[in-house]
Design a protein around this motif. Structure first.
Motif, mmCIF file in Angstrom:
data_model
loop_
_atom_site.group_PDB
_atom_site.id
_atom_site.type_symbol
_atom_site.label_atom_id
_atom_site.label_comp_id
_atom_site.label_asym_id
_atom_site.label_seq_id
_atom_site.Cartn_x
_atom_site.Cartn_y
_atom_site.Cartn_z
ATOM 1 N N THR A 229 5.519 43.512 -103.590
ATOM 2 C CA THR A 229 4.505 42.929 -104.461
ATOM 3 C C THR A 229 4.222 41.491 -104.060
ATOM 4 O O THR A 229 5.021 40.827 -103.417
ATOM 5 N N SER A 230 3.063 41.037 -104.486
ATOM 6 C CA SER A 230 2.660 39.676 -104.157
ATOM 7 C C SER A 230 3.555 38.669 -104.871
ATOM 8 O O SER A 230 4.154 38.967 -105.907
ATOM 9 N N PRO A 231 3.662 37.443 -104.350
ATOM 10 C CA PRO A 231 4.506 36.429 -104.978
ATOM 11 C C PRO A 231 4.050 36.131 -106.408
ATOM 12 O O PRO A 231 2.874 36.064 -106.701
ATOM 13 N N LYS A 232 4.982 35.949 -107.309
ATOM 14 C CA LYS A 232 4.675 35.653 -108.708
ATOM 15 C C LYS A 232 4.952 34.181 -108.985
ATOM 16 O O LYS A 232 5.755 33.552 -108.321
ATOM 17 N N SER A 233 4.294 33.679 -110.007
ATOM 18 C CA SER A 233 4.531 32.293 -110.398
ATOM 19 C C SER A 233 5.955 32.134 -110.917
ATOM 20 O O SER A 233 6.626 33.114 -111.254
ATOM 21 N N ARG A 234 6.429 30.913 -110.974
ATOM 22 C CA ARG A 234 7.780 30.645 -111.479
ATOM 23 C C ARG A 234 7.920 31.127 -112.910
ATOM 24 O O ARG A 234 8.956 31.656 -113.307
ATOM 25 N N VAL A 235 6.863 30.953 -113.689
ATOM 26 C CA VAL A 235 6.919 31.387 -115.089
ATOM 27 C C VAL A 235 7.063 32.897 -115.172
ATOM 28 O O VAL A 235 7.939 33.418 -115.879
#
Length: 303
Positions: A229-235
């Motif tokens: 999956t694509s990178p997710k935000s830190r949150v």
């Protein structure tokens, strides 16, 4: 009107895999495709009070099974069961719902749409005669049939002490292959699946691994394979690991709590997070499904 049938043990259409049970049902009642048991079958089980993560996993597992031409077996209950059945049908596959009441009784009512669709593209079956109401003692027997029908059992989300875990234990006793999808170590609904992995169940870390495992175990052609999956935000990464309140999230990320509250409000409006009754935030089912769709698009661009 869908066809009703009742197969006695030892008859032509009675599923031979049920003979592995210690006490096979003497009669199997059903509505729908009477030849559905001749197809390859995979059972998907999970929590009734599932998290958005668990629902997304059940939908993903059923979609991959449908893509591989494998029939999805579930209990038709609320939560992961219903999600799996509906996802299989939406992907053009087939499903079998095993009920803890008569096959002509709609229980739970929330699964009415699933049952109506299943009799057209699969079957609704039961160990109990027509019109039998749901009874507590019937569900362990139902769970054993779910475990026996599939040559593979996928556990999407489960507490340590749950009907889902008892189904997994039965599958292991019957010599079925058990796949388990890991979850957060802080989530009670993933404690069971994580324990299964510790005890030797096959770990399914992503969708591509599931597709490959099904291809190997069923001799199926993989129609779709997903990349990471694509990178997710830190949150979102933090909330995926464990739902938490804004002040907890701020402390974990080293951010200002007011800034995070505004971010969470924006994310809630975008339907990628939802606020739980206890004040914690967690990713929505739409968010988890969006990750899969993004992975699909990324792979298509590389083809």
């Amino acid at each position: 009107m869908a066809e009703k049938w009742a197969f006695e043990r030892g008859s032509k259409h009675y599923p031979a895999c049920l003979e592995d049970l210690e006490n096979p049902p003497n009669v199997l009642y059903g509505i729908g495709n009477s030849e559905i048991f001749e197809t390859p079958m995979l059972s998907i089980v999970g929590a009734r009070r599932a998290t958005p993560y668990g629902i997304a996993l059940a939908e993903m597992a059923a979609r991959v099974a449908a893509d591989c031409g494998v029939t999805v077996v579930s209990g038709g209950a609320m939560g992961c069961d219903c999600a799996a059945g509906m996802s299989a049908l939406a992907a053009g596959g087939k499903t079998i719902a095993v009920l803890g009441c008569g096959a002509d009784v709609v229980y739970p009512r929330s699964s009415k749409s699933l049952f109506s669709a299943a009799v057209k593209e699969g079957a609704v079956i039961s160990l109990d005669s027509w019109g039998t109401p749901p009874r507590r003692f019937a569900f362990p027997r139902r769970n054993a049939v779910i475990a026996a029908l599939g040559s593979v059992l996928v556990v999407t989300e489960a507490g340590v002490c749950s009907g889902t875990m008892s189904t997994a234990e039965t599958a292991e006793d019957l010599g079925r292959k058990v796949y388990a999808i890991p979850g957060s170590i802080f989530s009670p609904t993933s404690a069971g699946t994580n324990k299964l992995i510790t005890d030797g169940a096959r770990i399914i870390p992503d969708e591509a691994s599931l597709a490959l495992s099904l291809a190997l175990d069923f001799g199926a052609t993989v129609l779709k394979q997903e990349d990471k999956t694509s990178p997710k935000s830190r949150v979102m990464s933090a909330l995926t690991a464990s739902p938490c309140r804004p002040e907890e999230l701020a402390m974990r990320l080293g951010e200002n709590v007011l800034t995070l509250m505004r971010t969470l409000t924006d994310f809630e409006a975008q339907r990628i997070v939802q606020r739980l009754p206890d004040g914690r935030y967690t990713p929505t089912r739409e968010y988890h499904l969006g990750l899969v769709q993004t992975a699909n698009m990324n792979e298509q661009r590389t083809l």
